[in-house]
Design a protein around this motif. Structure first.
Motif, PDB file in Angstrom:
ATOM      1  N   ARG A 103       0.824  -1.205   0.000  1.00 24.29           N
ATOM      2  CA  ARG A 103       0.000   0.000   0.000  1.00 24.29           C
ATOM      3  C   ARG A 103       0.861   1.259   0.000  1.00 24.29           C
ATOM      4  NH1 ARG A 103      -3.041   0.269   5.889  1.00 24.29           N
ATOM      5  NH2 ARG A 103      -1.211   0.445   7.227  1.00 24.29           N
ATOM      6  N   TRP A 145      -5.285   1.971  -1.361  1.00 27.95           N
ATOM      7  CA  TRP A 145      -4.654   1.875  -0.044  1.00 27.95           C
ATOM      8  C   TRP A 145      -5.476   0.979   0.876  1.00 27.95           C
ATOM      9  CZ3 TRP A 145      -6.070   3.164   4.946  1.00 27.95           C
ATOM     10  CH2 TRP A 145      -5.039   3.219   5.894  1.00 27.95           C
ATOM     11  N   TRP A 146      -6.793   1.128   0.847  1.00 28.80           N
ATOM     12  CA  TRP A 146      -7.669   0.300   1.679  1.00 28.80           C
ATOM     13  C   TRP A 146      -7.624  -1.153   1.225  1.00 28.80           C
ATOM     14  CZ3 TRP A 146     -12.015  -2.686   0.673  1.00 28.80           C
ATOM     15  CH2 TRP A 146     -12.726  -3.124   1.802  1.00 28.80           C
ATOM     16  N   ARG A 149      -4.455  -3.050   2.380  1.00 29.95           N
ATOM     17  CA  ARG A 149      -4.092  -2.845   3.791  1.00 29.95           C
ATOM     18  C   ARG A 149      -3.614  -4.121   4.481  1.00 29.95           C
ATOM     19  NH1 ARG A 149      -9.323  -3.759   3.355  1.00 29.95           N
ATOM     20  NH2 ARG A 149     -10.499  -4.829   5.012  1.00 29.95           N
TER      21      ARG A 149
END
Length: 233
Positions: A103, A145-146, A149
């Protein structure tokens, strides 16, 4: 410097000879503060004992201009900008991704693309499309990014290319400080030796201890630089 403090310096020298991905242990590891203190002492010793005098000689000999970075801020906000905001932002941008977490690499790629799109807007090159691309990139970056994770291990290609990535990060960090001067020239290249040295030390500190540790050394070094600049102004 006590005998026990030379261990971290030898560790730093060995890592520079063969840069590799490390998993930062944080300040919770036994001896972390001792390691951090030794590297801070080394950084400041080279900065104050070698690099700043060398820069002063070079600047005087060639009649080079003073950096304008400290003149861009009123003194009331100078410490906040240079000693707090800059270390946080620069450590995230130049060294936050060095652990190779997917990420982090995703955000780095998005950041590079965002910078390219902003450059296109400023140059009025396909301005509308670049502006829309920049706006669309914000939620895309957040979603990526999520999504990533849960992945913590660096990809194999990043591990293999880490020495080159570390070198590129250090060079980019150093050369970016040429923009502190009103006119960029080849004669100014030695003036970023402190930043190149900082990139080496801070890169190892980030990899060995963690990002907050490199931010803290960065902040202290910037405070020293501000003090010298204000004292000589």
């Amino acid at each position: 410097m006590s005998k026990g403090m030379f261990g971290p310096i030898r560790e730093f020298a060995a890592w520079l000879a063969r840069p590799q991905v490390l998993h930062p242990a944080g300040f919770g590891e036994a001896g972390a503060w001792r390691r951090w203190s030794a590297l801070l002492a080394l950084h400041l010793a080279v900065l104050l004992g070698v690099l700043l005098p060398l820069m002063a000689f070079w600047q005087h000999a060639l009649g080079l201009p003073q950096p304008e970075a400290f003149l861009k801020f009123p003194r009331g906000v100078l410490l906040v900008a240079v000693v707090i905001a800059a270390p946080i932002g620069e450590e995230i941008a130049f060294r936050g991704w060095l652990t190779g977490r997917p990420r982090s690499l995703w955000l780095l790629a998005c950041g590079v693309l965002a910078a390219a799109l902003l450059a296109a807007v400023s140059l009025h090159w396909h301005e509308a499309a670049a502006s829309l691309g920049f706006v669309a990139l914000v939620p895309v970056a957040a979603l990526g990014w999520w999504w990533l994770r849960g992945l913590t291990e660096p990809p194999g290609w990043f591990v293999a290319l880490f020495p080159a990535a570390f070198a590129a990060s250090t060079l980019a960090f150093g050369l970016s400080h040429l923009t502190n001067y009103p006119v960029i020239s080849l004669a100014l290249l030695p003036m970023v030796l402190p930043q190149l040295w900082a990139g080496l030390v801070l890169g190892f500190v980030r990899m060995r201890i963690g990002l907050p540790a490199s931010m803290l050394i960065h902040a202290i070094a910037n405070a020293v630089a501000v003090g010298f600049a204000l004292a000589s102004s």
